[in-house]
Design an enzyme around this catalytic site. Sequence first.
Site, short mmCIF file in Angstrom:
data_model
loop_
_atom_site.label_atom_id
_atom_site.label_comp_id
_atom_site.label_asym_id
_atom_site.label_seq_id
_atom_site.Cartn_x
_atom_site.Cartn_y
_atom_site.Cartn_z
N ASN A 34 0.84 -1.19 0.00
CA ASN A 34 0.00 0.00 0.00
C ASN A 34 0.88 1.24 0.00
O ASN A 34 2.00 1.20 0.48
CB ASN A 34 -0.81 0.07 1.30
CG ASN A 34 -1.89 -0.96 1.33
OD1 ASN A 34 -2.86 -0.88 0.60
ND2 ASN A 34 -1.71 -1.94 2.18
N ARG A 35 0.31 2.36 -0.43
CA ARG A 35 1.05 3.62 -0.34
C ARG A 35 0.97 4.14 1.08
O ARG A 35 -0.04 4.69 1.48
CB ARG A 35 0.44 4.64 -1.29
CG ARG A 35 0.89 4.48 -2.70
CD ARG A 35 0.41 5.63 -3.54
NE ARG A 35 1.14 6.87 -3.29
CZ ARG A 35 0.78 8.03 -3.83
NH1 ARG A 35 -0.27 8.11 -4.59
NH2 ARG A 35 1.50 9.10 -3.58
#
Length: 227
Positions: A34-35
């Site tokens: 995920n960012r």
Amino acid sequence: FYDQKPPQALKGTNVLVTAGPTVERVDPVRFFTNRSTGKMGYAIAEEAAKQGANVTLISGPTQLTPPVNVKTVQVESAQQMFEAVMKHYTDMDVVIKSAAVADYRPKHVHQQKMKKQPGEAVLELERTTDILKTLGDYKDYNQVLVGFAAETEQVDLYAQKKLESKNLDMIVANNVTSEGAGFGTDTNIVKFYKRNGEQRQLPLMSKSSVAKVLLEEVKQLLESVRQ
Ligand code: CTP
Ligand code: CA
């Protein structure tokens, strides 16, 4: 001049913070993630420790240096984060879940590098455990549970749904598409929603200032559950 040590407002309080992304392996050379840089969660852990809390930080892979006076546990996958959180949960007065946990992981982790084949390919994914929802289900009446919601639209609606469905005391929402908010920045624009219906919108602030205000709210919540 006088001594400017921060007030030990959280002295003796056991605080668990999760931060960073999780990493879900596909094969030895590939993964999903995920960012998230972990900056918000690390800022919260650091500030809570400065205020005298006993802080445990459960962190996915980040580039950050663990804050001083914080017990840091490094994990990789959502499952590892789940197990680490459950191991520490019962001793905690406060849990703040700022980690960006993967919702899905590959159903099969390949032991060898996957080779490309002619044409298209389909990778089967399965859901991970919702850590925060599990915590909400097991929550003790005197524990304070704080979640995060990173949204790109309908922030009010989605944040309040999560507050309710995960049995939280407070949720911290941000629209990650706004300038100055969200991923990688040192600033954030957040809104708090509490179980009792109270809402509080903060202006653009440094993540360390957001951490201070968040912990103010947590202190109030702790007082209300301890009454
Ligand atoms: N969370 C968690 N375990 C998961 C997924 C999310 O503990 N498997 C937590 C996050 O740490 C965050 C909160 O739940 O505090 C909200 O995460 P978010 O991704 O915004 O919400 P989801 O419930 O996963 O819903 P969706 O991604 O569909 O918006
Ligand atoms: Ca999610």
